[in-house]
Design an enzyme around this catalytic site. Structure first.
Site, PDB file in Angstrom:
ATOM      1  CB  VAL A   1      28.446  -0.640  11.028  1.00 51.55           C
ATOM      2  CG1 VAL A   1      27.640  -1.859  11.462  1.00 51.55           C
ATOM      3  CG2 VAL A   1      27.763   0.631  11.503  1.00 51.55           C
TER       4      VAL A   1
ATOM      5  CE  LYS B   1      26.214   2.657  14.021  1.00 51.80           C
ATOM      6  NZ  LYS B   1      25.076   3.589  13.843  1.00 51.80           N
TER       7      LYS B   1
ATOM      8  N   GLY C   1      29.918  -0.568   6.893  1.00 49.19           N
ATOM      9  CA  GLY C   1      29.723   0.833   6.517  1.00 49.19           C
ATOM     10  C   GLY C   1      30.234   1.743   7.611  1.00 49.19           C
TER      11      GLY C   1
ATOM     12  N   GLY D   1      29.671   6.106   9.205  1.00 50.39           N
ATOM     13  CA  GLY D   1      28.888   7.332   9.158  1.00 50.39           C
ATOM     14  C   GLY D   1      29.346   8.309  10.217  1.00 50.39           C
ATOM     15  N   GLY D   2      28.464   9.267  10.531  1.00 51.66           N
ATOM     16  CA  GLY D   2      28.817  10.314  11.473  1.00 51.66           C
ATOM     17  C   GLY D   2      29.054   9.808  12.884  1.00 51.66           C
TER      18      GLY D   2
ATOM     19  CG  ASP E   1      18.762  10.284  11.380  1.00 53.09           C
ATOM     20  OD1 ASP E   1      18.278  11.014  10.481  1.00 53.09           O
ATOM     21  OD2 ASP E   1      19.939   9.872  11.366  1.00 53.09           O
TER      22      ASP E   1
END
Length: 588
Positions: free
Chosen positions: A38, A52, A31, A33-34, A146
């Site tokens: 990963v 990551k 995946g 993200g910001g 988060d």
């Protein structure tokens, strides 16, 4: 390869993805993200890990790197049944990366989106396991900040909380223009949404929101634009319609007042009370469709591990061991001696996979010292051997060196001539330090008495006199770009809940009673700390401060405002030697 592009949850590598990172072979995408992307990789022993890599624009930001380094080291202290522990990392290379244990299960967000809300028994086990993870995370001195459904993975034997504390690394004023938001609006606590300090209770609020999402497929404050959701979180009561009666205690997690929320341990007890049967992670705890999906993901990962590939580049057994819990040395340029070991940045090669030369086995990923404070894993850097230069290149280097020497000799003559006749303040003639070969004299100290620094503020050593300053978009004074000496709450939750003093460069030393505060002393002592708690200070305590801009300060603590004072502040005396050492990052 089996599992790629299917329900195995793995995706093929893109053409721009690296094929290896620091000797780890990347097998698939998990995946993005910001913060970065990963990948699925494997330890030398074949155990799957999630690796990551950080986005390039974040890698180039010094403030992000500083926070990322602190958060990774803090995350290594977390060892719990319901967390994905940190396995390996590099925070100093050209492209920082972090490896954690791989969880062969979907995130709660995608599981609910694909299969619908979870049944009550699954939700209670999910809440209890996640709350237990928060207890371990908070016990290690970390606030997650988060927690949300995409950061809770569903494993065969219970939930796993990931990315604890790492989100804080992106909360830097230098990154406000990148569009990266710290925290997810729908799962922020009221205090976080309002820009107030976050505490472990903020994670409990997010846990309550996550529970509502798992039970209904939607949060307690609805959907819509971020600003609208945040307004409802701060000013309105949660919508808990349709929530099973057994989950009524979730309303306490969503209390506006952080003090009114239960602790993670209390949440576990509330889940046990609400469950008609004892909470046990035995057998399948999820619906059959999700259990089948987890099994398929595990099979896909195993198939990729068994696929034949070229041996990854690894570390020669003679390479020096680098302990990553200590400040890493700066990268060393290739030396002239062949075979000289240097500290190298992680290898990241884009494009098609290229067979790599066979090497001896990778060094051990783990070395567990005795408790109570586990050290980070150990890795070994690569040894670089420079190729022999061609003769034509050697001639060019020799000619260039000769020209450089001639220019420097001429510049030295000009410097001497330009300073002839220069006089000091008392009218006597003097020669420049550069011409005479003497070291540059120490800077003259500048002293200031009785400086009051309110909580959340800092002073700059270049100001005369230093006056307290702050930035409205900085969550803690320790993150002020020019915070040469700050006073604020501990930016990283710890057992000692007293406020702290420190500097943005994280290099302060509390002097012993036998040590005399002076420039020579501050240059000599190197037992640096990130910050110092007020509980460690008494009137007259002296602190050496090394700033990122090269100033050295001696701070004498005089005291803290009384309880009846309308303002919380400390009073200090300050002596500054400006430009006493190279600024951080200078070659000096």
């Amino acid at each position: 390869m089996s599992g790629l592009g299917t329900d195995g949850g793995l995706r093929p590598l893109d053409s721009g993805d690296p094929r290896t990172v620091a000797g780890y072979r990347l097998a698939a995408r998990l995946g993005s993200g910001g913060m970065g992307t990963v990948y699925l990789s494997y330890t030398p022993g074949g155990h799957p890990i999630a690796l990551k890599t950080v986005r390039p624009e974040l890698s180039e930001d010094a403030e992000f790197r500083r926070r990322f380094r602190q958060e990774v080291r803090a995350a290594q202290r977390v060892q719990g049944l319901y967390t994905a522990p940190v396995i390996d990392y590099d925070t100093e290379g050209a492209r920082p990366w972090l490896a954690t244990a791989y969880v062969a299960g979907p995130a709660l967000a995608s599981a609910v989106a694909e299969h619908g809300p979870l049944p009550l028994p699954s939700i209670l086990l999910l809440l209890a396991g996640t709350a237990e993870a928060l207890s371990v995370i908070h016990g290690a001195g970390i606030v997650h900040r988060d927690l949300k459904p995409s950061n809770v993975l569903l494993a065969a034997d219970g939930p796993r909380v990931i990315d604890f504390g790492i989100a804080r690394a992106a909360d830097a004023t230098a990154l406000t223009g990148t569009g990266i938001a710290v925290g997810t609006p729908a799962f922020m606590s009221p205090e976080q949404a309002a820009g107030r300090p976050v505490t472990p209770a903020s994670d409990v609020f997010a846990l309550g929101q996550t529970a509502v999402f798992a039970a209904r497929g939607q949060g307690a404050y609805g959907d819509g634009p971020s600003h609208a959701v945040l307004y409802r979180i701060v000013h309105e009561e949660p919508d808990l319609a349709g929530l099973p009666a057994e989950l009524a205690f979730v309303a306490r997690c969503l209390a506006k007042d952080p003090a009114a929320r239960p602790t993670p341990a209390e949440v576990v007890a509330l889940c046990q009370e609400a469950s008609p049967a004892p909470l046990r992670q035995s057998g399948s705890w999820l619906p059959k469709a999700l259990t089948a999906q987890i099994t398929q993901r595990a099979s896909a990962s195993a198939a990729l591990a068994a696929a034949p590939t070229a041996a990854p580049a690894t570390v020669p057994p003679t390479a020096p061991v680098t302990r990553l819990d200590a400040p890493a040395p700066a990268p060393v340029p290739p030396g002239p001696a062949q075979g000289t070991p240097v500290h190298a940045a992680p290898t990241a090669t884009a494009g098609p996979a290229v067979p790599l030369p066979a090497q001896p086995p990778h060094g051990p990923l783990y070395q567990h010292p005795a408790p109570p404070r586990p050290y980070p894993p150990y890795v070994q850097p690569y040894a670089w051997q420079p190729p022999k230069p061609k003769r034509s290149v050697g001639r060019k280097i020799a000619v260039g060196a000769a020209i450089t020497v001639a220019l420097l000799w001429g510049a030295g003559c000009v410097s001497v001539l330009s300073h002839l006749g220069d006089t000091s303040d008392d009218g006597s003639s003097r020669t420049s330090s550069s011409a005479s070969g003497k070291h540059r004299p120490d800077p003259k100290p500048v002293s200031f008495k009785g400086i009051n620094i309110p909580k959340g503020y800092w002073v700059r050593f270049a100001d005369s006199p230093p006056k307290p300053v702050d930035e409205q978009n900085t969550s803690n004074a320790s993150f002020g770009k020019d915070a040469d000496f700050y006073y604020d709450d501990d930016p990283y939750y710890s057992d000692d809940q007293t406020p702290v003093v420190g500097t943005a460069g994280d290099k302060v030393v509390l002097l012993d009673n036998a040590e005399h505060g002076s420039l020579a002393t501050c240059r000599k002592v190197t037992r640096y700390a990130d910050n110092i708690h007020l509980s460690q200070l008494s009137a007259g305590s002296q602190i050496c401060v090394h700033t990122v801009s090269g100033h050295i300060g001696l701070v004498t603590y005089r005291g803290r405002a009384g309880r009846d004072s309308p303002s919380d502040y400390i009073t200090v005396d300050l002596t500054v030697w400006r430009n006493a050492e190279p600024a951080s990052g200078d070659e000096g």
